[in-house]
Write a protein that holds these residues in place. Structure first.
Motif, PDB file in Angstrom:
ATOM      1  N   UNK A   1       0.847  -1.186   0.000  1.00 10.46           N
ATOM      2  CA  UNK A   1       0.000   0.000   0.000  1.00 10.46           C
ATOM      3  C   UNK A   1       0.881   1.233   0.000  1.00 10.46           C
ATOM      4  N   UNK A   2       0.613   2.154   0.945  1.00 11.04           N
ATOM      5  CA  UNK A   2       1.458   3.309   1.254  1.00 11.04           C
ATOM      6  C   UNK A   2       1.375   4.438   0.229  1.00 11.04           C
ATOM      7  N   UNK A   3       1.425   4.125  -1.054  1.00 10.61           N
ATOM      8  CA  UNK A   3       1.337   5.145  -2.101  1.00 10.61           C
ATOM      9  C   UNK A   3      -0.126   5.265  -2.503  1.00 10.61           C
ATOM     10  N   UNK A   4      -0.752   6.375  -2.106  1.00  9.40           N
ATOM     11  CA  UNK A   4      -2.182   6.550  -2.341  1.00  9.40           C
ATOM     12  C   UNK A   4      -2.469   6.803  -3.816  1.00  9.40           C
ATOM     13  N   UNK A   5      -3.497   6.145  -4.295  1.00 10.81           N
ATOM     14  CA  UNK A   5      -3.922   6.304  -5.682  1.00 10.81           C
ATOM     15  C   UNK A   5      -5.122   7.239  -5.722  1.00 10.81           C
ATOM     16  N   UNK A   6      -4.856   8.519  -5.895  1.00 14.30           N
ATOM     17  CA  UNK A   6      -5.925   9.519  -5.902  1.00 14.30           C
ATOM     18  C   UNK A   6      -6.819   9.334  -7.128  1.00 14.30           C
ATOM     19  N   UNK A   7      -6.220   9.008  -8.237  1.00 13.07           N
ATOM     20  CA  UNK A   7      -6.961   8.743  -9.477  1.00 13.07           C
ATOM     21  C   UNK A   7      -7.355   7.270  -9.505  1.00 13.07           C
ATOM     22  N   UNK A   8      -8.653   6.988  -9.565  1.00 13.70           N
ATOM     23  CA  UNK A   8      -9.116   5.602  -9.551  1.00 13.70           C
ATOM     24  C   UNK A   8      -8.634   4.811 -10.762  1.00 13.70           C
ATOM     25  N   UNK A   9      -8.201   5.513 -11.801  1.00 14.42           N
ATOM     26  CA  UNK A   9      -7.688   4.844 -12.998  1.00 14.42           C
ATOM     27  C   UNK A   9      -6.168   4.719 -13.001  1.00 14.42           C
ATOM     28  N   UNK A  10      -5.541   5.142 -11.925  1.00  7.96           N
ATOM     29  CA  UNK A  10      -4.078   5.066 -11.860  1.00  7.96           C
ATOM     30  C   UNK A  10      -3.621   3.611 -11.894  1.00  7.96           C
ATOM     31  N   UNK A  11      -2.448   3.390 -12.415  1.00  8.86           N
ATOM     32  CA  UNK A  11      -1.912   2.030 -12.534  1.00  8.86           C
ATOM     33  C   UNK A  11      -1.528   1.463 -11.177  1.00  8.86           C
ATOM     34  N   UNK A  12      -1.989   0.271 -10.891  1.00 10.11           N
ATOM     35  CA  UNK A  12      -1.673  -0.420  -9.634  1.00 10.11           C
ATOM     36  C   UNK A  12      -0.530  -1.422  -9.806  1.00 10.11           C
ATOM     37  N   UNK A  13      -0.159  -1.721 -11.008  1.00 11.50           N
ATOM     38  CA  UNK A  13       0.624  -2.912 -11.273  1.00 11.50           C
ATOM     39  C   UNK A  13       2.073  -2.623 -11.646  1.00 11.50           C
ATOM     40  N   UNK A  14       2.912  -3.538 -11.245  1.00 15.13           N
ATOM     41  CA  UNK A  14       4.297  -3.554 -11.673  1.00 15.13           C
ATOM     42  C   UNK A  14       4.742  -5.005 -11.746  1.00 15.13           C
ATOM     43  N   UNK A  15       5.866  -5.237 -12.364  1.00 17.56           N
ATOM     44  CA  UNK A  15       6.418  -6.594 -12.470  1.00 17.56           C
ATOM     45  C   UNK A  15       7.908  -6.539 -12.193  1.00 17.56           C
ATOM     46  N   UNK A  16       8.382  -7.493 -11.404  1.00 21.04           N
ATOM     47  CA  UNK A  16       9.814  -7.622 -11.182  1.00 21.04           C
ATOM     48  C   UNK A  16      10.173  -9.097 -11.347  1.00 21.04           C
ATOM     49  N   UNK A  17      10.792  -9.415 -12.462  1.00 16.89           N
ATOM     50  CA  UNK A  17      11.178 -10.792 -12.773  1.00 16.89           C
ATOM     51  C   UNK A  17       9.948 -11.700 -12.680  1.00 16.89           C
ATOM     52  N   UNK A  18       9.892 -12.624 -11.711  1.00 20.01           N
ATOM     53  CA  UNK A  18       8.770 -13.560 -11.638  1.00 20.01           C
ATOM     54  C   UNK A  18       7.633 -13.076 -10.737  1.00 20.01           C
ATOM     55  N   UNK A  19       7.741 -11.878 -10.200  1.00 22.29           N
ATOM     56  CA  UNK A  19       6.790 -11.405  -9.200  1.00 22.29           C
ATOM     57  C   UNK A  19       5.918 -10.280  -9.743  1.00 22.29           C
ATOM     58  N   UNK A  20       4.623 -10.392  -9.528  1.00 18.51           N
ATOM     59  CA  UNK A  20       3.695  -9.314  -9.839  1.00 18.51           C
ATOM     60  C   UNK A  20       3.579  -8.423  -8.605  1.00 18.51           C
ATOM     61  N   UNK A  21       3.803  -7.135  -8.793  1.00 23.18           N
ATOM     62  CA  UNK A  21       3.761  -6.152  -7.698  1.00 23.18           C
ATOM     63  C   UNK A  21       2.471  -5.350  -7.844  1.00 23.18           C
ATOM     64  N   UNK A  22       1.640  -5.354  -6.783  1.00 23.79           N
ATOM     65  CA  UNK A  22       0.337  -4.697  -6.863  1.00 23.79           C
ATOM     66  C   UNK A  22       0.148  -3.749  -5.687  1.00 23.79           C
ATOM     67  N   UNK A  23      -0.210  -2.508  -5.999  1.00 22.57           N
ATOM     68  CA  UNK A  23      -0.594  -1.529  -4.983  1.00 22.57           C
ATOM     69  C   UNK A  23      -2.063  -1.772  -4.654  1.00 22.57           C
ATOM     70  N   UNK A  24      -2.345  -2.205  -3.421  1.00 24.14           N
ATOM     71  CA  UNK A  24      -3.713  -2.573  -3.042  1.00 24.14           C
ATOM     72  C   UNK A  24      -4.408  -1.446  -2.276  1.00 24.14           C
ATOM     73  N   UNK A  25      -3.992  -0.211  -2.519  1.00 25.50           N
ATOM     74  CA  UNK A  25      -4.577   0.956  -1.848  1.00 25.50           C
ATOM     75  C   UNK A  25      -6.107   0.856  -1.800  1.00 25.50           C
ATOM     76  N   UNK A  26      -6.644   1.130  -0.637  1.00 19.47           N
ATOM     77  CA  UNK A  26      -8.078   1.103  -0.323  1.00 19.47           C
ATOM     78  C   UNK A  26      -8.629  -0.316  -0.417  1.00 19.47           C
ATOM     79  N   UNK A  27      -8.834  -0.855  -1.620  1.00 19.37           N
ATOM     80  CA  UNK A  27      -9.270  -2.244  -1.741  1.00 19.37           C
ATOM     81  C   UNK A  27      -8.977  -2.774  -3.131  1.00 19.37           C
ATOM     82  N   UNK A  28      -8.750  -4.076  -3.191  1.00 19.38           N
ATOM     83  CA  UNK A  28      -8.424  -4.727  -4.455  1.00 19.38           C
ATOM     84  C   UNK A  28      -8.722  -6.215  -4.312  1.00 19.38           C
TER      85      UNK A  28
END
Length: 232
Positions: free
Chosen positions: A194-221
């Motif tokens: 979490x930690x990084x607030x997504x003020x825009x509901x359409x902001x990107x939540x996703x990242x990838x690092x090698x074999x791992x999917x990184x997801x910002x779960x701000x508020x709910x997901x």
């Protein structure tokens, strides 16, 4: 497996009388921190599902009750070391910060590393070296998992993001390079933060690092992955 992920801000769609009808299908709940224990208590009481959580850098009222080695904690409260029992909210969540937890019923392994980068010497803030040492203390348990479960971990649950992935430029919201090392070595399928607030509901939540999917779960997901929690 379907996982309700929450962090940082209460969600009116969750903190409502319709919680069960909206999210009753989930298998479990995880929190990346900065939410009050009373919020967890409500979610657990309505959904009747396990909840795993770490602390962030806010809503730390009960932090010391969970982190003090002198205290013995159960679901009702903790011994304060002076023969007195102090009571916690009866929320029933599983404190996962600094731990590796195996949910046998769901065949799911979760490691937790809460807190943020140190920026004002507040509570539950860490330097890079401190976070690295917290990770190192998990290594024996992670190696044990590899031997007996065939993998180190499924989900790394953090509050802060990894360095350079979903993080920000200010010191408070800068990610940890320790998490990059964790993903290099132990290859979790997901890193949820979490930690990084997504003020825009359409902001990107996703990242990838090698074999791992990184997801910002701000508020709910909702994390929906049938490959997680396969039958034993």
């Amino acid at each position: 497996m379907k996982i309700l992920c929450i962090a940082d801000e209460t969600d009116p769609l969750i903190y409502s009388k319709n919680l069960a009808s909206r999210y009753g299908y989930v298998d479990l709940v995880v929190s990346a921190g900065d939410l009050p224990l009373k919020y967890y208590e409500y979610v657990i009481s309505v959904l009747n599902k396990p909840l795993y959580f770490v602390f962030g850098n806010h809503n730390l009222e009960f932090l010391t009750q969970f982190t003090s080695h002198a205290n013995t904690i159960n679901q009702y409260g903790y011994a304060d070391g002076k023969g007195m029992m102090q009571f916690l909210p009866a929320f029933g969540g599983d404190y996962t910060d600094g731990k590796v937890v195996y949910d046998k019923k769901r065949n799911l392994i979760i490691a937790g590393l809460g807190g943020s980068m140190q920026y004002n010497k507040g509570r539950h803030q860490f330097t890079e070296k401190e976070m690295f040492w917290r990770m190192c203390k998990m290594i024996p348990h992670l190696l044990w998992n590899k031997v007996f479960h065939g993998r180190y971990v499924d989900i790394l649950l953090t509050h802060a993001p990894p360095l350079g992935i979903n993080d920000d430029v200010d010191r408070c919201h800068r990610g940890f390079s320790t998490f990059l090392a964790f993903m290099d070595w132990f290859k979790p399928k997901y890193l949820l933060h979490g930690h990084v607030h997504l003020i825009d509901s359409n902001a990107n939540r996703y990242g990838v690092y090698k074999q791992t999917k990184v997801i910002n779960v701000f508020q709910s997901f909702i994390l929906d992955d049938p490959s997680l929690g396969k039958d034993l």
